[in-house]
Design a protein around this motif. Structure first.
Motif, mmCIF file in Angstrom:
data_model
loop_
_atom_site.group_PDB
_atom_site.id
_atom_site.type_symbol
_atom_site.label_atom_id
_atom_site.label_comp_id
_atom_site.label_asym_id
_atom_site.label_seq_id
_atom_site.Cartn_x
_atom_site.Cartn_y
_atom_site.Cartn_z
ATOM 1 N N TYR A 129 -7.913 0.661 0.902
ATOM 2 C CA TYR A 129 -6.686 1.152 0.268
ATOM 3 C C TYR A 129 -5.571 1.249 1.288
ATOM 4 O O TYR A 129 -5.812 1.408 2.484
ATOM 5 C CB TYR A 129 -6.900 2.547 -0.330
ATOM 6 C CG TYR A 129 -7.699 2.565 -1.603
ATOM 7 C CD1 TYR A 129 -7.065 2.441 -2.833
ATOM 8 C CD2 TYR A 129 -9.078 2.718 -1.584
ATOM 9 C CE1 TYR A 129 -7.792 2.470 -4.015
ATOM 10 C CE2 TYR A 129 -9.806 2.746 -2.753
ATOM 11 C CZ TYR A 129 -9.154 2.619 -3.961
ATOM 12 O OH TYR A 129 -9.880 2.641 -5.121
ATOM 13 N N VAL A 130 -4.349 1.199 0.772
ATOM 14 C CA VAL A 130 -3.159 1.516 1.551
ATOM 15 C C VAL A 130 -2.490 2.687 0.839
ATOM 16 O O VAL A 130 -2.248 2.647 -0.366
ATOM 17 C CB VAL A 130 -2.187 0.319 1.636
ATOM 18 C CG1 VAL A 130 -0.900 0.734 2.306
ATOM 19 C CG2 VAL A 130 -2.824 -0.825 2.367
ATOM 20 N N GLU A 137 1.799 7.190 -3.021
ATOM 21 C CA GLU A 137 1.248 6.128 -3.851
ATOM 22 C C GLU A 137 0.201 5.385 -3.042
ATOM 23 O O GLU A 137 0.313 5.249 -1.835
ATOM 24 C CB GLU A 137 2.338 5.135 -4.262
ATOM 25 C CG GLU A 137 3.397 5.724 -5.150
ATOM 26 C CD GLU A 137 4.520 4.752 -5.426
ATOM 27 O OE1 GLU A 137 5.169 4.920 -6.461
ATOM 28 O OE2 GLU A 137 4.745 3.829 -4.620
ATOM 29 N N ARG A 138 -0.827 4.919 -3.749
ATOM 30 C CA ARG A 138 -1.846 4.128 -3.079
ATOM 31 C C ARG A 138 -2.188 2.920 -3.933
ATOM 32 O O ARG A 138 -2.021 2.928 -5.149
ATOM 33 C CB ARG A 138 -3.090 4.943 -2.776
ATOM 34 C CG ARG A 138 -3.977 5.193 -3.949
ATOM 35 C CD ARG A 138 -5.229 5.898 -3.522
ATOM 36 N NE ARG A 138 -6.148 5.978 -4.655
ATOM 37 C CZ ARG A 138 -7.408 6.283 -4.553
ATOM 38 N NH1 ARG A 138 -7.912 6.562 -3.373
ATOM 39 N NH2 ARG A 138 -8.186 6.327 -5.603
ATOM 40 N N VAL A 139 -2.694 1.891 -3.248
ATOM 41 C CA VAL A 139 -3.087 0.673 -3.941
ATOM 42 C C VAL A 139 -4.287 0.068 -3.211
ATOM 43 O O VAL A 139 -4.379 0.133 -1.981
ATOM 44 C CB VAL A 139 -1.911 -0.334 -4.022
ATOM 45 C CG1 VAL A 139 -1.505 -0.816 -2.640
ATOM 46 C CG2 VAL A 139 -2.240 -1.500 -4.925
ATOM 47 N N ALA A 140 -5.231 -0.473 -3.983
ATOM 48 C CA ALA A 140 -6.392 -1.143 -3.404
ATOM 49 C C ALA A 140 -5.986 -2.558 -3.004
ATOM 50 O O ALA A 140 -5.188 -3.198 -3.680
ATOM 51 C CB ALA A 140 -7.525 -1.191 -4.415
ATOM 52 N N PHE A 141 -6.542 -3.012 -1.889
ATOM 53 C CA PHE A 141 -6.225 -4.368 -1.453
ATOM 54 C C PHE A 141 -7.441 -5.015 -0.817
ATOM 55 O O PHE A 141 -8.391 -4.343 -0.414
ATOM 56 C CB PHE A 141 -5.039 -4.373 -0.482
ATOM 57 C CG PHE A 141 -5.381 -3.917 0.910
ATOM 58 C CD1 PHE A 141 -5.603 -4.836 1.917
ATOM 59 C CD2 PHE A 141 -5.474 -2.570 1.224
ATOM 60 C CE1 PHE A 141 -5.915 -4.427 3.202
ATOM 61 C CE2 PHE A 141 -5.787 -2.158 2.497
ATOM 62 C CZ PHE A 141 -6.015 -3.085 3.488
ATOM 63 N N ASP A 142 -7.398 -6.347 -0.752
ATOM 64 C CA ASP A 142 -8.431 -7.123 -0.091
ATOM 65 C C ASP A 142 -7.930 -7.441 1.304
ATOM 66 O O ASP A 142 -6.965 -8.187 1.469
ATOM 67 C CB ASP A 142 -8.704 -8.405 -0.881
ATOM 68 C CG ASP A 142 -9.845 -9.215 -0.290
ATOM 69 O OD1 ASP A 142 -10.437 -8.763 0.704
ATOM 70 O OD2 ASP A 142 -10.139 -10.294 -0.839
ATOM 71 N N GLY A 150 -5.339 -3.992 -7.461
ATOM 72 C CA GLY A 150 -5.125 -3.141 -8.630
ATOM 73 C C GLY A 150 -3.699 -2.675 -8.708
ATOM 74 O O GLY A 150 -2.832 -3.088 -7.938
ATOM 75 N N ALA A 151 -3.479 -1.800 -9.652
ATOM 76 C CA ALA A 151 -2.142 -1.241 -9.846
ATOM 77 C C ALA A 151 -1.918 -0.087 -8.871
ATOM 78 O O ALA A 151 -2.855 0.481 -8.309
ATOM 79 C CB ALA A 151 -2.001 -0.740 -11.284
ATOM 80 N N VAL A 152 -0.672 0.259 -8.703
ATOM 81 C CA VAL A 152 -0.298 1.365 -7.828
ATOM 82 C C VAL A 152 -0.648 2.670 -8.529
ATOM 83 O O VAL A 152 -0.338 2.866 -9.699
ATOM 84 C CB VAL A 152 1.210 1.302 -7.494
ATOM 85 C CG1 VAL A 152 1.628 2.502 -6.673
ATOM 86 C CG2 VAL A 152 1.534 0.013 -6.776
ATOM 87 N N GLU A 153 -1.316 3.577 -7.796
ATOM 88 C CA GLU A 153 -1.715 4.879 -8.339
ATOM 89 C C GLU A 153 -0.938 5.978 -7.637
ATOM 90 O O GLU A 153 -0.689 5.904 -6.440
ATOM 91 C CB GLU A 153 -3.210 5.121 -8.100
ATOM 92 C CG GLU A 153 -4.125 4.073 -8.618
ATOM 93 C CD GLU A 153 -5.559 4.296 -8.145
ATOM 94 O OE1 GLU A 153 -5.806 5.254 -7.371
ATOM 95 O OE2 GLU A 153 -6.427 3.506 -8.526
ATOM 96 N N LYS A 154 -0.582 7.003 -8.372
ATOM 97 C CA LYS A 154 0.053 8.182 -7.785
ATOM 98 C C LYS A 154 -1.036 9.104 -7.247
ATOM 99 O O LYS A 154 -2.089 9.269 -7.850
ATOM 100 C CB LYS A 154 0.866 8.935 -8.836
ATOM 101 C CG LYS A 154 2.235 8.362 -9.072
ATOM 102 C CD LYS A 154 3.080 8.583 -7.866
ATOM 103 C CE LYS A 154 4.546 8.557 -8.215
ATOM 104 N NZ LYS A 154 5.370 8.648 -7.027
#
Length: 167
Positions: A129-130, A137-142, A150-154
């Motif tokens: 994650y970042v 905000e966080r987002v999963a990444f490869d 995925g989508a950005v999560e609060k």
């Protein structure tokens, strides 16, 4: 998994054998149903013990600095004790190793989350994650391909990952 099945069977045979021995010691005055009932109670007792001990055992195997972010508890028809007090069936941890970068005057934290799940077969899933500490905000990444998964999560300020990564 195979060792737990082996443990269940051994405990059933031992407690059933102990009940059989007690029945013979009392010259068959104890009822016959005591033998299979003792075996069943031994098997269920081991399953309940393993169900409640799994979480603590897995935590003891993790390295120091690991932060538990989330715990999951589920009730099951096949585990009648879970209706009284459900055990932890899954949990998510962060290893505490963060990579921090500044980009456009915002602090970005990269980290890995590990999800442990106790199904009939134990599973481990990991994701990177970042987390943007300013916008929460966080987002999963490869990490290998550099693409978002995925989508950005609060993330709230009270969230365990935000408290640990953005201090």
């Amino acid at each position: 998994m195979v060792w737990h099945l082996f443990g269940v069977l051994i405990l059933g045979v031992c407690l059933g054998g102990a009940a059989f021995f007690l029945r013979k010691l009392t010259r068959n005055r104890l009822p016959k149903w005591l033998i299979p009932a003792s075996a069943a109670m031994g098997m269920l007792g081991y399953l309940a013990y393993y169900d409640y001990d799994w979480y603590g055992f897995k935590l003891s195997q993790l390295p120091a600095g690991t932060v538990v972010v989330e715990e999951g508890r589920e009730k099951s028809l096949f585990k009648p004790w879970s209706y009284i007090h459900p055990a932890v069936n899954s949990f998510v941890v962060v290893d505490g190793k963060y990579t921090t970068r500044l980009q456009d005057s915002e602090r970005l934290v990269e980290y890995f989350e590990y999800a442990f799940r106790k199904d009939p077969v134990e599973r481990l899933e990991s994701r990177s994650y970042v987390l943007n500490c300013e916008s929460r905000e966080r987002v999963a990444f490869d990490g290998r391909q550099g693409r978002l998964l995925g989508a950005v999560e609060k993330v709230s300020e009270g969230d365990a990952i935000f408290k640990d990564a953005c201090r």
